[in-house]
Write an enzyme that holds these catalytic residues in place. Structure first.
Site, PDB file in Angstrom:
ATOM      1  CB  ILE A  90      30.396 -74.770 -81.883  1.00 18.56           C
ATOM      2  CG1 ILE A  90      30.519 -73.934 -80.697  1.00 18.56           C
ATOM      3  CG2 ILE A  90      31.786 -75.388 -82.552  1.00 18.56           C
ATOM      4  CD1 ILE A  90      30.930 -74.781 -79.695  1.00 18.56           C
ATOM      5  CG  ASP A 130      18.852 -84.072 -81.934  1.00 16.40           C
ATOM      6  OD1 ASP A 130      19.386 -82.666 -82.084  1.00 16.40           O
ATOM      7  OD2 ASP A 130      18.751 -84.482 -80.598  1.00 16.40           O
ATOM      8  CB  ALA A 154      27.830 -82.289 -76.893  1.00 19.67           C
ATOM      9  CE1 TYR A 167      29.554 -80.761 -71.998  1.00 13.76           C
ATOM     10  CE2 TYR A 167      31.036 -79.363 -70.697  1.00 13.76           C
ATOM     11  CZ  TYR A 167      30.573 -79.673 -71.785  1.00 13.76           C
ATOM     12  OH  TYR A 167      31.161 -79.056 -72.990  1.00 13.76           O
ATOM     13  CE  LYS A 208      31.745 -82.398 -74.513  1.00 11.58           C
ATOM     14  NZ  LYS A 208      31.250 -82.405 -76.139  1.00 11.58           N
ATOM     15  CB  VAL A 257      27.090 -66.661 -70.220  1.00 16.35           C
ATOM     16  CG1 VAL A 257      28.298 -66.194 -70.839  1.00 16.35           C
ATOM     17  CG2 VAL A 257      26.653 -65.469 -69.111  1.00 16.35           C
ATOM     18  CB  VAL A 258      28.076 -64.314 -75.208  1.00 14.25           C
ATOM     19  CG1 VAL A 258      28.245 -63.060 -75.953  1.00 14.25           C
ATOM     20  CG2 VAL A 258      29.579 -64.025 -74.267  1.00 14.25           C
ATOM     21  NE  ARG A 260      33.306 -70.570 -66.134  1.00 12.14           N
ATOM     22  CZ  ARG A 260      33.340 -71.022 -64.921  1.00 12.14           C
ATOM     23  NH1 ARG A 260      34.452 -70.270 -64.226  1.00 12.14           N
ATOM     24  NH2 ARG A 260      32.529 -71.423 -64.113  1.00 12.14           N
TER      25      ARG A 260
END
Length: 308
Positions: A10, A30, A73, A140, A144, A183-184, A212
């Site tokens: 992203i 990193d 993240a 997770y 967030k 997953v894609v 989803r």
């Protein structure tokens, strides 16, 4: 603009979108999952782990950004369930290092990559708007949501403006197929290699899998730019409002790739929600219609074939 996680999936799209605005852009990453080659030529890369407070501060002091897009993240729900301390170290403590450095450097606005796909918890029907009660189901999601609260505290205490973008399940070119997120990308990698794909059940192995909301990465990048310009509210869903089962996703991607899908059933995964769909009404007001899954999968399949 400084983009943390800027060499990642992203983040690199946000970097490109910011460059297209004519902005000066640098990336901080990193390279644990990001890749240097994801960055356009000439973009400075600070190879820094957000958990390293001194290195983060040094990068901010040198680049002196006025805008920060915080994409870095620990992004795997499964890893957060197995290693909640690691998740908190990256997503909360690492994020605080970014905020403290931003405050010192005089940053005007921080855009935060949050998650609608996890924070809202189960969305049994319809779609979750921004005022849907937060019911984080995994470490997770909790990290967030906690960081969203830190952003509001920094706004009130120190005047650091911030926008939280609650992403649905993001997909598109350059997504990393290695690991447990994306997953894609994982399905595309397996399908092109002639390998079976696993569909983790919603309730039991053999059903069509979880539902989803899949949002194309270019729409995520557009939302970051709009937020940086101050054109969005402080909290914004970035999704499509359309739910898709994992099996349907696999079969649609296989069709676009021109291969047969060998779908194998698998049991539900720890920490997975059964159904998560986001209401994109506010997104539409600012940015128009998000790209539909059919066209997004076609573009992603095109990229996957050409980069295999």
């Amino acid at each position: 603009m400084l983009v943390t996680g800027g060499a990642g999936f992203i983040g690199s799209h946000v970097v490109e979108a910011a460059l297209s605005e004519g902005w000066e852009v640098a990336a901080l990453d990193d390279l644990s999952s990001g890749q240097r080659e994801n960055l356009p030529a000439g973009v400075k890369l600070y190879e820094v782990d957000v958990r390293d407070a001194a290195a983060v501060s040094a990068a901010f002091a040198e680049f002196r950004p006025t805008l920060v897009s915080h994409q870095a993240a620990q992004a795997s729900v499964s890893i957060s369930v197995r290693e909640p301390v690691l998740d908190a170290e990256v997503n909360i403590l690492g994020g605080l290092n970014v905020l403290l450095a931003a405050r010192t450097a005089g940053v005007r606005r921080v855009i935060f990559a949050s998650t609608g796909g996890a924070i809202y918890g189960e969305v049994p029907q319809g779609a979750a708007a921004e005022d849907w009660p937060a019911r984080p189901y995994s470490p997770y999601a909790t990290s967030k949501l906690s960081f969203e609260h830190y952003l509001e505290t920094f706004r009130q205490q120190f005047g650091l403006d911030a926008v939280s973008l609650r992403y649905a399940n993001v997909y598109g070119p350059r997504q990393n197929p290695h690991g447990e997120a994306g997953v894609v990308a994982i399905f595309a990698d397996h399908l092109l290699a002639g390998q079976p794909v696993r569909v983790n059940g919603m309730e039991e192995a053999g059903d069509d899998g979880c539902v989803r909301d899949y949002v194309y990465v270019a729409d995520v990048a557009r939302a970051n730019i709009a937020a940086a310009r101050g054109e969005t509210p402080r909290l914004l869903n970035v999704g499509t409002g359309v739910g898709t089962t994992t099996r349907r996703l696999a079969e649609g991607l296989a069709s676009d790739l021109g291969v047969r899908a060998d779908v194998q059933p698998a049991p539900p995964r720890a920490g997975d929600l059964k159904r998560s769909v986001l209401d994109p009404a506010r997104f539409r007001e600012v940015l128009g219609e998000p790209l539909g899954l059919e066209e997004g999968l076609r573009l992603t399949a095109e990229w996957a074939r050409s980069h295999r």
